[in-house]
Motif scaffolding. Structure first.
Motif, PDB file in Angstrom:
ATOM      1  N   UNK A 135       0.833  -1.208   0.000  1.00 49.46           N
ATOM      2  CA  UNK A 135       0.000   0.000   0.000  1.00 49.46           C
ATOM      3  C   UNK A 135       0.867   1.258   0.000  1.00 49.46           C
ATOM      4  N   UNK A 136       1.932   1.234   0.800  1.00 47.66           N
ATOM      5  CA  UNK A 136       2.852   2.381   0.832  1.00 47.66           C
ATOM      6  C   UNK A 136       3.527   2.590  -0.521  1.00 47.66           C
ATOM      7  N   UNK A 137       3.911   1.490  -1.173  1.00 48.38           N
ATOM      8  CA  UNK A 137       4.541   1.584  -2.490  1.00 48.38           C
ATOM      9  C   UNK A 137       3.621   2.233  -3.514  1.00 48.38           C
ATOM     10  N   UNK A 138       2.310   2.024  -3.336  1.00 44.59           N
ATOM     11  CA  UNK A 138       1.327   2.587  -4.273  1.00 44.59           C
ATOM     12  C   UNK A 138       0.887   3.991  -3.881  1.00 44.59           C
ATOM     13  N   UNK A 139       1.534   4.552  -2.842  1.00 41.65           N
ATOM     14  CA  UNK A 139       1.261   5.926  -2.466  1.00 41.65           C
ATOM     15  C   UNK A 139       0.186   6.119  -1.414  1.00 41.65           C
ATOM     16  N   UNK A 140      -0.210   5.054  -0.739  1.00 43.27           N
ATOM     17  CA  UNK A 140      -1.231   5.182   0.302  1.00 43.27           C
ATOM     18  C   UNK A 140      -0.742   6.087   1.421  1.00 43.27           C
ATOM     19  N   UNK A 141      -1.658   6.887   1.969  1.00 41.93           N
ATOM     20  CA  UNK A 141      -1.321   7.787   3.056  1.00 41.93           C
ATOM     21  C   UNK A 141      -1.412   7.048   4.396  1.00 41.93           C
ATOM     22  N   UNK A 142      -0.285   6.983   5.089  1.00 38.73           N
ATOM     23  CA  UNK A 142      -0.214   6.340   6.399  1.00 38.73           C
ATOM     24  C   UNK A 142       0.459   7.301   7.378  1.00 38.73           C
ATOM     25  N   UNK A 143       0.254   7.076   8.672  1.00 39.87           N
ATOM     26  CA  UNK A 143       0.940   7.928   9.651  1.00 39.87           C
ATOM     27  C   UNK A 143       2.405   7.545   9.844  1.00 39.87           C
ATOM     28  N   UNK A 144       2.955   6.767   8.931  1.00 37.66           N
ATOM     29  CA  UNK A 144       4.355   6.347   8.982  1.00 37.66           C
ATOM     30  C   UNK A 144       4.826   6.126   7.544  1.00 37.66           C
ATOM     31  N   UNK A 145       6.145   6.072   7.365  1.00 32.09           N
ATOM     32  CA  UNK A 145       6.713   5.978   6.021  1.00 32.09           C
ATOM     33  C   UNK A 145       7.178   4.572   5.655  1.00 32.09           C
ATOM     34  N   UNK A 146       7.355   3.699   6.654  1.00 36.58           N
ATOM     35  CA  UNK A 146       7.868   2.366   6.363  1.00 36.58           C
ATOM     36  C   UNK A 146       7.426   1.394   7.443  1.00 36.58           C
ATOM     37  N   UNK A 147       7.465   0.120   7.077  1.00 34.49           N
ATOM     38  CA  UNK A 147       7.182  -0.950   8.020  1.00 34.49           C
ATOM     39  C   UNK A 147       8.501  -1.410   8.637  1.00 34.49           C
ATOM     40  N   UNK A 148       8.534  -1.524   9.940  1.00 31.93           N
ATOM     41  CA  UNK A 148       9.712  -2.033  10.649  1.00 31.93           C
ATOM     42  C   UNK A 148       9.392  -3.446  11.115  1.00 31.93           C
ATOM     43  N   UNK A 149      10.057  -4.419  10.515  1.00 30.08           N
ATOM     44  CA  UNK A 149       9.757  -5.829  10.811  1.00 30.08           C
ATOM     45  C   UNK A 149      10.598  -6.313  11.986  1.00 30.08           C
ATOM     46  N   UNK A 150      10.065  -6.091  13.163  1.00 30.46           N
ATOM     47  CA  UNK A 150      10.731  -6.549  14.384  1.00 30.46           C
ATOM     48  C   UNK A 150      10.212  -7.915  14.798  1.00 30.46           C
TER      49      UNK A 150
END
Length: 523
Positions: free
Chosen positions: A80-95
């Motif tokens: 979704x982020x790659x397609x330009x979706x607006x999120x309150x963050x810029x990336x997923x952190x896979x912890x």
């Protein structure tokens, strides 16, 4: 199904092949005797051989939280982020998973140089690599069929590398190891599953059961479910830094024995997900317990390089039982090691080994026979195993850089372990034991009653509810404690310590802000 619907479905399937119109096919079907309707129905809507009703029930039972629904959703969010979706963050952190290189850890140069040379032998004499790298690559290629890593190896691995692993164990423990008892594996997981399969039988009219720690690494619960083995959980003591006492082992054994023939004991040391490191005295107690009840011991020791706490030290089960002497040095043991962890972090190469101690020779022969059906571990994984088992020695050209890189990785992990523990222990409603080893923290969280009610309304476990909220609002992916097992009424999650320091600090700052808002919302 009505005849009209049946005719319509059949005509759609068959019209292209028969060259008939739907009308003509309908007329043809109508003209057929009633007995032909079944064959038309079969052709029109073939029943599936495999359905949820006919699927192996063990597969349906199997769950693996480390790559479960949260991780699937995290991957969706990334797209979704790659397609330009607006999120309150810029990336997923896979912890959520112990994937060091994915979190920015750099490969060890010596390992990658040897890999490059065995894959492309032209590099060996190119003058680009140190002499010890060249010699290692030549030796490994000479041990491969056709001097190519593209050939099959023996099912239990290249003999040269098995010998080097035995030498590594001798140096580590100060006691002999037989190379014939070393089996190279596609990561530790394959070896663990191969040995668990040996237990799939009934004894004295009961199905076999295996004792595993709670919390545990979900490979064990998933594999036990897959093979139809009984899961006999014993609780680690969170109040004593996830310690293990024999009274709890005895309780679990006797409780499990009511329904199963309890035949094996799994120990994870250093601990996953809990990060504890067993003392030698604790290991001795466990060995006495295993001997008393004639248990096969699975010693999961893949984090043996990852020990950080000043007063902690890794002792292998093989070393301790050998030094305890008779009768304890006769227990059946399989110990496991991997190149995915430690300072190497080569998860994707899928390399590891197991050492088999005191197995009945016929059982070991049958184990090797079963492994042969899978042909062999990857030759590149075996190559990396060789680099770990026989590291550069002082005076060799690669030694200084190898030592520098190894030390830097482990010191950085030590610092990050402290960062995580300090941060969580300073957050309201959190408590987190010291991470003595491995790559994870397993903090406990007190969730507000309203959050628990909200989780129930969504038909989720409270810690799963919390983890999904965290992911959707911050992009941080963790694994709920319920995926590992936890005492009833307590809530935890596992997070890796693998994000590089800058990213880890960012993650912890975001986590603090999220938790403050979450607590305010549900207080």
């Amino acid at each position: 199904m009505s005849q009209i619907k049946l005719i319509s479905r059949a005509s759609r399937v068959l019209s292209g092949a028969a060259g008939r119109s739907e009308l003509a096919l309908g007329e043809a079907v109508s003209a057929q005797p009633q007995r032909n309707h079944t064959s038309v129905r079969t052709m029109a809507s073939q029943r599936k051989t495999l359905t949820l009703e006919t699927l192996n029930p063990n597969i349906k039972t199997l769950e693996y939280a480390v790559r479960g629904p949260l991780v699937i959703r995290a991957a969706e969010i990334e797209k979704e982020l790659e397609k330009g979706a607006k999120k309150p963050f810029k990336r997923v952190i896979k912890a959520n998973i112990g994937d060091a290189h994915a979190m920015g850890q750099q490969p060890i140069t010596f390992i990658r140089q040897v890999l490059a040379c065995v894959v492309n032998p032209e590099l060996i004499d190119s003058g680009k690599y140190p002499s010890d790298v060249q010699e290692r690559a030549k030796a490994i290629l000479a041990a491969c069929g056709g001097q190519s890593v593209g050939s099959y190896t023996m099912s239990h691995g290249i003999e040269l590398i098995r010998r080097h692993v035995a030498e590594y164990i001798e140096r580590r423990d100060g006691h002999p190891a037989k190379w014939q008892d070393i089996c190279l594996t596609g990561g530790a997981s394959n070896g663990i599953k191969n040995c668990l399969q040996l237990l799939c039988n009934t004894v004295d009219g009961k199905d076999s059961g295996v004792m595993i720690p709670i919390p545990q690494y979900p490979l064990y619960s998933a594999s036990l479910a897959e093979y139809g083995l009984g899961q006999i959980g014993y609780y680690l003591d969170e109040d004593k830094n996830w310690g293990l006492d024999t009274a709890e082992l005895e309780r679990a054994f006797h409780e499990g024995s009511k329904t199963h023939a309890v035949r094996a004991l799994v120990i994870i040391n250093p601990g996953n997900p809990t990060g504890q490191v067993l003392t030698r005295a604790n290991i001795e107690d466990i060995i006495r317990f295993a001997h008393k009840h004639q248990l096969f011991v699975f010693a999961d020791e893949v984090y043996q390089d990852n020990v950080y706490a000043k007063d902690s030290q890794f002792f292998s089960f093989k070393k301790v039982m050998t030094e305890m002497g008779a009768p304890y040095n006769s227990i059946e043991l399989a110990s496991f090691m991997s190149i995915s962890k430690g300072y190497m972090g080569e998860c994707g190469l899928r390399g590891g080994w197991m050492e088999l101690v005191n197995l009945d020779p016929d059982v070991q022969a049958n184990l090797y026979k079963a492994i042969s059906a899978m042909l062999c571990p990857t030759t590149l994984g075996q190559t990396a195993v060789d680099c770990v088992a026989r590291t550069p020695r002082p005076g060799e050209p690669s030694y200084e850089l190898w030592q520098k890189e190894r030390t830097a990785v482990l010191e950085s992990l030590n610092q990050r372990a402290k960062m995580i523990v300090d941060t969580f222990n300073n957050m309201e409603g959190f408590s987190c034991n010291v991470v003595q080893g491995a790559m994870y923290a397993f903090p406990r969280i007190d969730l507000p009653p309203k959050a628990i009610e909200a989780a129930k309304a969504e038909n989720k476990q409270p810690d799963v509810f919390y983890a999904f909220k965290l992911l959707e609002e911050t992009g941080i992916c963790i694994v709920p404690g319920s995926g590992f097992g936890q005492r009833p009424g307590t809530y935890h999650f596992r997070t890796t310590i693998l994000p590089q320091p800058k990213l880890l600090q960012e993650m912890l700052d975001v986590f603090k802000a999220f938790h403050a808002n979450f607590t305010k919302q549900y207080s």
